[in-house]
Design a protein around this motif. Structure first.
Motif, PDB file in Angstrom:
ATOM      1  N   THR A 144       0.984  -1.150   0.076  1.00 51.31           N
ATOM      2  CA  THR A 144      -0.168  -0.034   0.229  1.00 51.31           C
ATOM      3  C   THR A 144       0.804   1.202  -0.088  1.00 51.31           C
ATOM      4  OG1 THR A 144      -1.786  -1.058   1.037  1.00 51.31           O
ATOM      5  CG2 THR A 144      -1.752   1.329   1.271  1.00 51.31           C
ATOM      6  N   ILE A 145       1.859   1.455   0.777  1.00 51.12           N
ATOM      7  CA  ILE A 145       2.618   2.534   0.920  1.00 51.12           C
ATOM      8  C   ILE A 145       3.625   2.576  -0.304  1.00 51.12           C
ATOM      9  CG2 ILE A 145       4.773   3.647   2.240  1.00 51.12           C
ATOM     10  CD1 ILE A 145       1.943   3.706   3.791  1.00 51.12           C
ATOM     11  N   ALA A 146       3.974   1.371  -1.044  1.00 49.88           N
ATOM     12  CA  ALA A 146       4.453   1.584  -2.108  1.00 49.88           C
ATOM     13  C   ALA A 146       3.864   2.090  -3.249  1.00 49.88           C
ATOM     14  CB  ALA A 146       5.103   0.219  -2.618  1.00 49.88           C
ATOM     15  N   ALA A 147       2.614   1.941  -3.356  1.00 47.74           N
ATOM     16  CA  ALA A 147       1.690   2.448  -4.452  1.00 47.74           C
ATOM     17  C   ALA A 147       1.365   3.817  -4.020  1.00 47.74           C
ATOM     18  CB  ALA A 147       0.386   1.415  -4.393  1.00 47.74           C
ATOM     19  N   ILE A 148       1.069   4.297  -2.868  1.00 46.70           N
ATOM     20  CA  ILE A 148       0.992   5.675  -2.605  1.00 46.70           C
ATOM     21  C   ILE A 148       2.155   6.501  -2.910  1.00 46.70           C
ATOM     22  CG2 ILE A 148       0.498   7.422  -0.745  1.00 46.70           C
ATOM     23  CD1 ILE A 148      -1.499   5.301   0.432  1.00 46.70           C
ATOM     24  N   GLY A 149       3.261   5.981  -2.618  1.00 45.00           N
ATOM     25  CA  GLY A 149       4.625   6.727  -2.546  1.00 45.00           C
ATOM     26  C   GLY A 149       4.898   6.787  -4.154  1.00 45.00           C
ATOM     27  N   ALA A 162      -5.171   7.979   5.427  1.00 49.73           N
ATOM     28  CA  ALA A 162      -6.642   7.110   4.986  1.00 49.73           C
ATOM     29  C   ALA A 162      -6.345   5.757   4.826  1.00 49.73           C
ATOM     30  CB  ALA A 162      -7.072   7.812   3.615  1.00 49.73           C
ATOM     31  N   ALA A 163      -5.289   5.396   4.137  1.00 48.76           N
ATOM     32  CA  ALA A 163      -5.074   3.767   3.791  1.00 48.76           C
ATOM     33  C   ALA A 163      -4.498   3.353   5.098  1.00 48.76           C
ATOM     34  CB  ALA A 163      -3.812   3.766   2.602  1.00 48.76           C
ATOM     35  N   VAL A 164      -3.619   3.596   5.872  1.00 43.75           N
ATOM     36  CA  VAL A 164      -3.069   3.026   7.047  1.00 43.75           C
ATOM     37  C   VAL A 164      -3.805   2.956   8.100  1.00 43.75           C
ATOM     38  CG1 VAL A 164      -0.983   3.116   8.433  1.00 43.75           C
ATOM     39  CG2 VAL A 164      -0.516   3.485   5.941  1.00 43.75           C
ATOM     40  N   TYR A 165      -4.594   3.778   8.579  1.00 45.88           N
ATOM     41  CA  TYR A 165      -5.175   4.187   9.780  1.00 45.88           C
ATOM     42  C   TYR A 165      -6.627   4.170   9.679  1.00 45.88           C
ATOM     43  CZ  TYR A 165      -0.940   5.588  11.856  1.00 45.88           C
ATOM     44  OH  TYR A 165       0.462   5.601  12.684  1.00 45.88           O
ATOM     45  N   PHE A 166      -7.113   4.454   8.422  1.00 48.93           N
ATOM     46  CA  PHE A 166      -8.669   4.613   8.227  1.00 48.93           C
ATOM     47  C   PHE A 166      -9.410   3.698   7.199  1.00 48.93           C
ATOM     48  CE2 PHE A 166      -7.077   8.605  10.292  1.00 48.93           C
ATOM     49  CZ  PHE A 166      -7.895   8.700  11.407  1.00 48.93           C
ATOM     50  N   TRP A 209     -10.584  11.605  -2.469  1.00 51.27           N
ATOM     51  CA  TRP A 209     -10.241  12.866  -2.948  1.00 51.27           C
ATOM     52  C   TRP A 209      -8.582  12.824  -3.134  1.00 51.27           C
ATOM     53  CZ3 TRP A 209     -10.586  16.665  -6.134  1.00 51.27           C
ATOM     54  CH2 TRP A 209      -9.911  17.847  -5.984  1.00 51.27           C
ATOM     55  N   PRO A 210      -7.973  12.741  -1.961  1.00 56.19           N
ATOM     56  CA  PRO A 210      -6.405  12.641  -2.194  1.00 56.19           C
ATOM     57  C   PRO A 210      -5.977  11.631  -3.139  1.00 56.19           C
ATOM     58  CG  PRO A 210      -7.033  12.405   0.046  1.00 56.19           C
ATOM     59  CD  PRO A 210      -8.197  12.209  -0.785  1.00 56.19           C
ATOM     60  N   ALA A 211      -6.481  10.631  -3.560  1.00 56.57           N
ATOM     61  CA  ALA A 211      -6.067   9.695  -4.502  1.00 56.57           C
ATOM     62  C   ALA A 211      -6.548  10.315  -5.989  1.00 56.57           C
ATOM     63  CB  ALA A 211      -6.782   8.378  -4.583  1.00 56.57           C
ATOM     64  N   SER A 212      -7.443  10.753  -6.131  1.00 56.82           N
ATOM     65  CA  SER A 212      -7.962  11.554  -7.388  1.00 56.82           C
ATOM     66  C   SER A 212      -7.160  12.690  -7.679  1.00 56.82           C
ATOM     67  CB  SER A 212      -9.446  11.793  -7.322  1.00 56.82           C
ATOM     68  OG  SER A 212     -10.250  10.480  -7.006  1.00 56.82           O
ATOM     69  N   ALA A 213      -7.015  13.429  -6.771  1.00 57.35           N
ATOM     70  CA  ALA A 213      -6.409  14.618  -6.917  1.00 57.35           C
ATOM     71  C   ALA A 213      -4.907  14.398  -7.252  1.00 57.35           C
ATOM     72  CB  ALA A 213      -6.319  15.495  -5.579  1.00 57.35           C
ATOM     73  N   LEU A 214      -4.012  13.542  -6.382  1.00 52.08           N
ATOM     74  CA  LEU A 214      -2.800  13.134  -6.850  1.00 52.08           C
ATOM     75  C   LEU A 214      -2.841  12.755  -8.449  1.00 52.08           C
ATOM     76  CD1 LEU A 214      -1.589  11.312  -3.834  1.00 52.08           C
ATOM     77  CD2 LEU A 214      -0.528  13.971  -4.749  1.00 52.08           C
TER      78      LEU A 214
END
Length: 252
Positions: free
Chosen positions: A128-133, A202-206, A213-218
């Motif tokens: 997950t972190i790798a994809a977000i990064g 949002a991904a790690v804790y929630f 919105w954060p994923a779409s905006a990035l």
């Protein structure tokens, strides 16, 4: 803050989620605990979404994404200096986008490994972190590439201003957005460091709640950067190619 189920005589119940902002949670706890003590009202505090014990201050998402964003615009800058800030053709622009995409994936994996197996903070969230990064790096890299494509190396100063000077304090990573001055308060909703920080939390804790919105905006930042770079190559790159001196004919 809610009343305890048993009634007012049993005091009040404060439910918090420290993972959303440990500094804000600590301030609220301190203020309400002091008020409860002075009024003699029992106060029970329940943290429904605590930060991990390896990150008690909740700053790992911020510093991780600072590294991702920094790596993104530095990669773009190095590539621009070595190969020219404005690609001469759309094909070269596409190759640059592809190169930065591969670089983003590798840097995303590297950051996830550091906070996972190396530091043992989010061991179970490495993919997950790798994809977000990778998304954060690519968005920053394409944003920087577009600005540098139009303004040249001088555009790096504007990139640093937006991503670092304003981006880091406006990300809400150290201090909750509600504690920031008015100019910076809503910045995390649209700037790349703030979006990456919000998406990580949002991904790690929630459980991906509020991640839309954060994923779409990035992704929109990345697409806008690609469009900006390609359009710069079609305008400035083509102009530079037509004004460049041709090869000198050998003496006859």
């Amino acid at each position: 803050m809610d009343e305890a189920p048993q009634g007012r005589d049993n005091g009040l119940l404060l439910t918090v989620a420290s993972a959303s902002g440990p500094s804000a949670t600590s301030a609220i706890r301190e203020v309400l605990s002091t008020a409860a003590t002075r009024t003699g009202t029992p106060l029970r505090i329940v943290d429904r979404v605590p930060v991990t014990s390896a990150d008690p201050r909740g700053v790992v998402p911020f510093y991780l994404n600072v590294g991702y964003v920094l790596g993104g615009y530095l990669g773009s800058t190095v590539l621009g200096i070595s190969a020219g800030t404005t690609p001469r053709t759309a094909r070269r622009a596409g190759l640059r986008v592809a190169a930065l995409a591969v670089y983003s994936v590798l840097l995303g994996i590297a950051g996830a490994v550091v906070v996972g197996p190396v530091l043992d903070i989010w061991q179970h969230d490495v993919p997950t972190i790798a994809a977000i990064g990778a998304l954060a790096v690519f968005a920053a890299a394409m944003f920087a590439s577009a600005i540098q494509g139009w303004l040249g190396v001088a555009g790096t100063a504007l990139v640093i201003l937006l991503l670092v000077v304003l981006g880091n304090p406006g990300s809400g990573g150290i201090y909750a957005p509600e504690f920031l001055p008015g100019v910076l308060r809503g910045m995390h909703r649209w700037n790349i460091p703030g979006l990456a920080n919000d998406l990580t939390k949002a991904a790690v804790y929630f459980d991906w709640r509020s991640a839309g919105w954060p994923a779409s905006a990035l992704a929109l930042w990345a697409v806008a950067g690609i469009v900006g770079l390609v359009s710069a190559s079609l305008v400035r790159g083509r102009r530079a190619a037509t004004t460049a001196p041709g090869p000198t004919a050998p003496p006859g």
